[in-house]
Design a protein around this motif. Structure first.
Motif, PDB file in Angstrom:
ATOM      1  N   LEU A  33       1.201  -1.618  -0.115  1.00  0.00           N
ATOM      2  CA  LEU A  33      -0.168   0.026  -0.485  1.00  0.00           C
ATOM      3  C   LEU A  33       1.376   1.124  -0.154  1.00  0.00           C
ATOM      4  CD1 LEU A  33      -2.523   1.460   0.486  1.00  0.00           C
ATOM      5  CD2 LEU A  33      -2.279   1.402   2.681  1.00  0.00           C
ATOM      6  N   PHE A  34       1.220   1.474   1.141  1.00  0.00           N
ATOM      7  CA  PHE A  34       2.968   2.414   0.916  1.00  0.00           C
ATOM      8  C   PHE A  34       3.640   2.688  -0.496  1.00  0.00           C
ATOM      9  CE2 PHE A  34       1.724   2.051   4.993  1.00  0.00           C
ATOM     10  CZ  PHE A  34       2.095   3.657   6.083  1.00  0.00           C
ATOM     11  N   SER A  35       4.305   1.716  -0.486  1.00  0.00           N
ATOM     12  CA  SER A  35       5.116   1.396  -2.079  1.00  0.00           C
ATOM     13  C   SER A  35       4.004   2.310  -2.882  1.00  0.00           C
ATOM     14  CB  SER A  35       5.158   0.065  -2.871  1.00  0.00           C
ATOM     15  OG  SER A  35       5.866  -0.112  -1.456  1.00  0.00           O
ATOM     16  N   MET A  36       2.766   1.890  -3.591  1.00  0.00           N
ATOM     17  CA  MET A  36       1.824   2.976  -4.814  1.00  0.00           C
ATOM     18  C   MET A  36       1.070   3.522  -4.220  1.00  0.00           C
ATOM     19  SD  MET A  36      -1.337   2.628  -3.629  1.00  0.00           S
ATOM     20  CE  MET A  36      -2.173   2.307  -2.755  1.00  0.00           C
ATOM     21  N   PHE A  37       0.899   4.568  -2.837  1.00  0.00           N
ATOM     22  CA  PHE A  37      -0.132   5.274  -2.600  1.00  0.00           C
ATOM     23  C   PHE A  37       0.436   6.883  -3.039  1.00  0.00           C
ATOM     24  CE2 PHE A  37      -0.567   8.757  -0.166  1.00  0.00           C
ATOM     25  CZ  PHE A  37      -2.498   8.534   1.231  1.00  0.00           C
ATOM     26  N   GLY A  38       2.099   7.224  -3.218  1.00  0.00           N
ATOM     27  CA  GLY A  38       2.318   8.393  -3.557  1.00  0.00           C
ATOM     28  C   GLY A  38       1.992   8.469  -5.464  1.00  0.00           C
ATOM     29  N   SER A  39       1.818   7.548  -5.829  1.00  0.00           N
ATOM     30  CA  SER A  39       2.448   7.753  -7.163  1.00  0.00           C
ATOM     31  C   SER A  39       0.105   7.584  -7.891  1.00  0.00           C
ATOM     32  CB  SER A  39       2.431   6.918  -8.346  1.00  0.00           C
ATOM     33  OG  SER A  39       4.386   6.175  -8.025  1.00  0.00           O
ATOM     34  N   THR A  40       0.263   7.067  -7.682  1.00  0.00           N
ATOM     35  CA  THR A  40      -1.773   6.346  -7.231  1.00  0.00           C
ATOM     36  C   THR A  40      -2.925   7.655  -6.979  1.00  0.00           C
ATOM     37  OG1 THR A  40      -1.723   4.270  -7.134  1.00  0.00           O
ATOM     38  CG2 THR A  40      -3.541   5.165  -6.333  1.00  0.00           C
ATOM     39  N   VAL A  41      -2.721   8.995  -5.929  1.00  0.00           N
ATOM     40  CA  VAL A  41      -2.489   9.744  -5.440  1.00  0.00           C
ATOM     41  C   VAL A  41      -2.167  11.228  -6.436  1.00  0.00           C
ATOM     42  CG1 VAL A  41      -3.204   8.335  -2.824  1.00  0.00           C
ATOM     43  CG2 VAL A  41      -1.309  10.545  -3.384  1.00  0.00           C
ATOM     44  N   LEU A  42      -0.954  10.882  -6.583  1.00  0.00           N
ATOM     45  CA  LEU A  42      -0.431  11.989  -7.246  1.00  0.00           C
ATOM     46  C   LEU A  42      -0.782  12.577  -8.505  1.00  0.00           C
ATOM     47  CD1 LEU A  42       1.939  14.151  -7.437  1.00  0.00           C
ATOM     48  CD2 LEU A  42       3.701  12.504  -8.755  1.00  0.00           C
ATOM     49  N   VAL A  43      -1.958  11.405  -9.359  1.00  0.00           N
ATOM     50  CA  VAL A  43      -2.626  12.178 -10.726  1.00  0.00           C
ATOM     51  C   VAL A  43      -3.329  11.922 -10.655  1.00  0.00           C
ATOM     52  CG1 VAL A  43      -3.012  10.313 -13.002  1.00  0.00           C
ATOM     53  CG2 VAL A  43      -0.624   9.668 -12.225  1.00  0.00           C
ATOM     54  N   ILE A  73      -1.003 -13.992 -11.221  1.00  0.00           N
ATOM     55  CA  ILE A  73      -0.128 -12.794 -11.918  1.00  0.00           C
ATOM     56  C   ILE A  73      -0.439 -11.536 -10.516  1.00  0.00           C
ATOM     57  CG2 ILE A  73       0.381 -10.888 -13.029  1.00  0.00           C
ATOM     58  CD1 ILE A  73      -1.020 -12.204 -15.557  1.00  0.00           C
ATOM     59  N   PRO A  74       0.632 -11.704  -9.569  1.00  0.00           N
ATOM     60  CA  PRO A  74       0.635 -10.967  -8.254  1.00  0.00           C
ATOM     61  C   PRO A  74       0.959  -9.136  -8.682  1.00  0.00           C
ATOM     62  CG  PRO A  74       3.261 -11.652  -8.502  1.00  0.00           C
ATOM     63  CD  PRO A  74       1.806 -12.844  -9.770  1.00  0.00           C
ATOM     64  N   ALA A  75      -0.087  -8.923  -9.681  1.00  0.00           N
ATOM     65  CA  ALA A  75       0.476  -7.686  -9.802  1.00  0.00           C
ATOM     66  C   ALA A  75      -0.643  -6.648  -9.681  1.00  0.00           C
ATOM     67  CB  ALA A  75      -0.053  -7.391 -11.713  1.00  0.00           C
ATOM     68  N   TYR A  76      -0.024  -5.085  -9.149  1.00  0.00           N
ATOM     69  CA  TYR A  76      -1.259  -4.098  -8.390  1.00  0.00           C
ATOM     70  C   TYR A  76      -1.500  -3.123  -9.644  1.00  0.00           C
ATOM     71  CZ  TYR A  76      -2.676   0.012  -5.873  1.00  0.00           C
ATOM     72  OH  TYR A  76      -3.655   1.059  -5.951  1.00  0.00           O
ATOM     73  N   MET A  77      -2.456  -2.854  -9.945  1.00  0.00           N
ATOM     74  CA  MET A  77      -3.300  -2.103 -10.755  1.00  0.00           C
ATOM     75  C   MET A  77      -3.295  -0.623 -10.105  1.00  0.00           C
ATOM     76  SD  MET A  77      -3.741  -3.630 -13.719  1.00  0.00           S
ATOM     77  CE  MET A  77      -2.438  -3.954 -13.597  1.00  0.00           C
ATOM     78  N   GLY A  78      -2.378   0.758 -10.634  1.00  0.00           N
ATOM     79  CA  GLY A  78      -2.191   1.921  -9.913  1.00  0.00           C
ATOM     80  C   GLY A  78      -3.040   3.201 -11.283  1.00  0.00           C
ATOM     81  N   SER A  79      -2.386   4.432 -10.122  1.00  0.00           N
ATOM     82  CA  SER A  79      -3.136   5.321 -12.162  1.00  0.00           C
ATOM     83  C   SER A  79      -2.637   5.692 -12.730  1.00  0.00           C
ATOM     84  CB  SER A  79      -3.728   6.591 -11.023  1.00  0.00           C
ATOM     85  OG  SER A  79      -4.192   6.069 -10.073  1.00  0.00           O
ATOM     86  N   SER A  80      -2.436   5.356 -14.049  1.00  0.00           N
ATOM     87  CA  SER A  80      -1.751   5.344 -15.199  1.00  0.00           C
ATOM     88  C   SER A  80      -0.959   7.269 -15.300  1.00  0.00           C
ATOM     89  CB  SER A  80      -2.354   5.044 -16.267  1.00  0.00           C
ATOM     90  OG  SER A  80      -0.712   5.426 -17.495  1.00  0.00           O
ATOM     91  N   PHE A  81       0.334   7.815 -15.206  1.00  0.00           N
ATOM     92  CA  PHE A  81       0.761   8.342 -15.653  1.00  0.00           C
ATOM     93  C   PHE A  81       0.901   9.519 -17.236  1.00  0.00           C
ATOM     94  CE2 PHE A  81       2.866   8.176 -11.249  1.00  0.00           C
ATOM     95  CZ  PHE A  81       2.602   9.272 -10.920  1.00  0.00           C
ATOM     96  N   SER A  82      -0.192   8.406 -18.089  1.00  0.00           N
ATOM     97  CA  SER A  82       0.388   8.727 -19.477  1.00  0.00           C
ATOM     98  C   SER A  82      -0.689   9.640 -20.063  1.00  0.00           C
ATOM     99  CB  SER A  82       0.230   6.907 -20.027  1.00  0.00           C
ATOM    100  OG  SER A  82       1.451   6.438 -20.460  1.00  0.00           O
ATOM    101  N   PHE A  83      -1.482   9.235 -19.816  1.00  0.00           N
ATOM    102  CA  PHE A  83      -2.726  10.281 -19.921  1.00  0.00           C
ATOM    103  C   PHE A  83      -3.499  11.323 -18.727  1.00  0.00           C
ATOM    104  CE2 PHE A  83      -3.842   5.494 -19.649  1.00  0.00           C
ATOM    105  CZ  PHE A  83      -3.887   5.483 -20.953  1.00  0.00           C
ATOM    106  N   ILE A  84      -1.731  11.894 -17.795  1.00  0.00           N
ATOM    107  CA  ILE A  84      -1.800  12.944 -17.714  1.00  0.00           C
ATOM    108  C   ILE A  84      -2.156  14.270 -18.045  1.00  0.00           C
ATOM    109  CG2 ILE A  84      -0.788  14.756 -16.019  1.00  0.00           C
ATOM    110  CD1 ILE A  84       0.160  13.196 -14.152  1.00  0.00           C
ATOM    111  N   VAL A  85      -1.608  14.551 -19.583  1.00  0.00           N
ATOM    112  CA  VAL A  85      -1.375  16.058 -20.082  1.00  0.00           C
ATOM    113  C   VAL A  85      -3.210  15.923 -20.955  1.00  0.00           C
ATOM    114  CG1 VAL A  85      -0.480  17.095 -21.810  1.00  0.00           C
ATOM    115  CG2 VAL A  85       1.173  15.627 -20.426  1.00  0.00           C
ATOM    116  N   VAL A  86      -3.267  14.833 -21.689  1.00  0.00           N
ATOM    117  CA  VAL A  86      -4.544  14.988 -22.135  1.00  0.00           C
ATOM    118  C   VAL A  86      -5.904  15.573 -20.880  1.00  0.00           C
ATOM    119  CG1 VAL A  86      -6.829  13.418 -23.137  1.00  0.00           C
ATOM    120  CG2 VAL A  86      -4.076  13.248 -23.795  1.00  0.00           C
ATOM    121  N   MET A  87      -6.001  14.425 -19.805  1.00  0.00           N
ATOM    122  CA  MET A  87      -6.707  14.769 -18.998  1.00  0.00           C
ATOM    123  C   MET A  87      -7.016  16.123 -18.095  1.00  0.00           C
ATOM    124  SD  MET A  87      -7.019  10.762 -16.795  1.00  0.00           S
ATOM    125  CE  MET A  87      -5.519  11.124 -16.030  1.00  0.00           C
ATOM    126  N   GLN A  88      -5.849  16.936 -18.648  1.00  0.00           N
ATOM    127  CA  GLN A  88      -5.448  18.018 -17.601  1.00  0.00           C
ATOM    128  C   GLN A  88      -6.525  18.787 -18.487  1.00  0.00           C
ATOM    129  OE1 GLN A  88      -1.292  18.701 -16.909  1.00  0.00           O
ATOM    130  NE2 GLN A  88      -1.496  18.356 -15.412  1.00  0.00           N
TER     131      GLN A  88
END
Length: 398
Positions: A33-43, A73-88
């Protein structure tokens, strides 16, 4: 005939389907949870969305991904940074209803490609992605984020701050010590311990602002953005046409993450459960995010780093110390090259690896109108093409 026993990786602490005890279960999950938290909420913060919704959609999306990939598969899904500019841009014009429709469109693209893979199979993957391509791509996934990690560890806004650097170094060194010298359960949560200790040090040196915490409510429901309830959905072709193509960029990153997981877990997820299932899981997670008010999601390198450091691969604990997390991923790419005895005396191999590393780490992105393809995406495609086109030996090597 007796059924062949399922593979179990005995070299790790917990393999994919091993269940931890209740006490360690909580600690290991909080670590992810702590590992993904920063990036997931930053987007969502950068776009203007609700971080609580992003966390909710990430959690539900991860559960759906695990379900669709049959818990393999042990994978976590978090917010993607690739769409930031378009979403803004969309947020300033049509608002979230347009972003929601674009996010659902992204998920639909994943599902369409998943259907295509189901029809034509995935045997082409082994030919398109040999070790000489996979190794450098995996290294790029880790090293391309080194600049971000270094910036976070040295900069206070736009100014260099020695306190930030000191806290970052202390956090990294403590995590290394915890990983090397602790025993038992404590040896499984070095990242969590490092983050906690780093936070305490940050408080002591006065770089933590508690004003936001003091004003925040103890409990609050996320302000979900639900179609026909929060807003009346329409057709936003601009959002669809601007966000859907970027799905092919995140697909290349998704495949890179699968390559790393293949190496860590000693499995081939392209074959079992199959690339069609991994893409369908990722796409479904984005569709769910679009219907509740979150941004598109994708698999996270941060959590893969946790798997590599702790050797805990159990899907039951999936829910900072960026230098270690991203560095371990890069080291995994180097190990792929070493284990497969890739010969860099051959010019072909040297050219492919050099192109992937320089373009990917340097983030030589491709801009086509409003579409931007990351350096990782460009490096992945170029590496595949070079591998398929270049001869086994150069003319002057014969």
């Amino acid at each position: 005939m007796t059924k062949k026993a399922a593979f179990h990786n005995d070299e790790v602490v917990l393999d994919i389907h091993d269940r931890p005890k209740l006490g360690s279960w909580l600690g290991l999950s909080v670590q992810h949870l702590f590992s993904m938290f920063g990036s997931t909420v930053l987007v969502p913060i950068l776009v203007g969305l609700n971080p609580g919704i992003a966390l909710f959609s990430s959690g539900v999306g991860t559960l759906m991904y695990i379900l669709i990939t049959r818990g393999k598969i042990p994978a976590y899904m978090g917010s993607s940074f690739s769409f930031i500019v378009v979403m803004q841009s969309l947020m300033k014009t049509a608002g979230y209803p347009a972003i929601a429709q674009g996010t659902v469109a992204v998920g639909c693209v994943y599902l369409l490609v998943s259907l295509l893979v189901t029809l034509i199979g995935s045997d082409w993957i082994d030919k398109a992605l040999p070790p000489i391509v996979v190794g450098p791509i995996v290294m790029v996934i880790g090293l391309s984020l080194a600049g971000t990690a270094a910036k976070d560890a040295t900069m206070n806004g736009s100014s260099y701050d020695i306190k930030y650097f000191g806290v970052a170094m202390a956090t990294m060194l403590l995590t290394v010590i915890f990983n090397m010298y602790l025993r038992g359960f404590m040896s499984l949560v070095p990242i969590l311990l490092g983050i906690v200790c780093g936070y305490i040090i940050a408080v002591l040196v006065g770089i933590v602002d508690f004003s936001g915490v003091e004003k925040a409510q103890w409990f609050a429901m996320p302000a979900f953005q639900l179609p026909f309830i929060s807003y009346h959905p329409g057709i936003y072709w601009g959002a669809i046409l601007s966000m859907a193509p970027i799905a092919f960029v995140t697909m290349s990153e998704h495949m890179g993450h699968i390559m790393v997981l293949n190496k860590l877990t000693k499995r081939n997820f392209f074959k079992n459960p199959g690339l069609n299932h991994t893409l369908a899981g990722d796409g479904t997670a984005s569709i769910i995010a679009g219907f509740v008010g979150g941004p598109p999601v994708t698999s996270y390198g941060e959590n893969i780093g946790v798997l590599a450091i702790t050797r805990v691969h159990s899907i039951y604990v999936l829910g900072g110390v960026s230098f270690l997390l991203f560095g371990v991923i890069a080291s995994s790419g180097m190990r792929i090259l070493i284990d497969n005895k890739v010969d860099f005396n051959q010019k072909r191999n040297l050219m492919i690896a050099s192109a992937i590393l320089v373009i990917g780490i340097g983030n030589a992105y491709l801009q086509l109108g409003s579409f931007q393809f990351s350096g990782l995406a460009v490096a992945t495609v170029l590496g595949i093409v070079m591998n398929l086109v270049l001869p086994k030996t150069a003319v002057n090597e014969k």
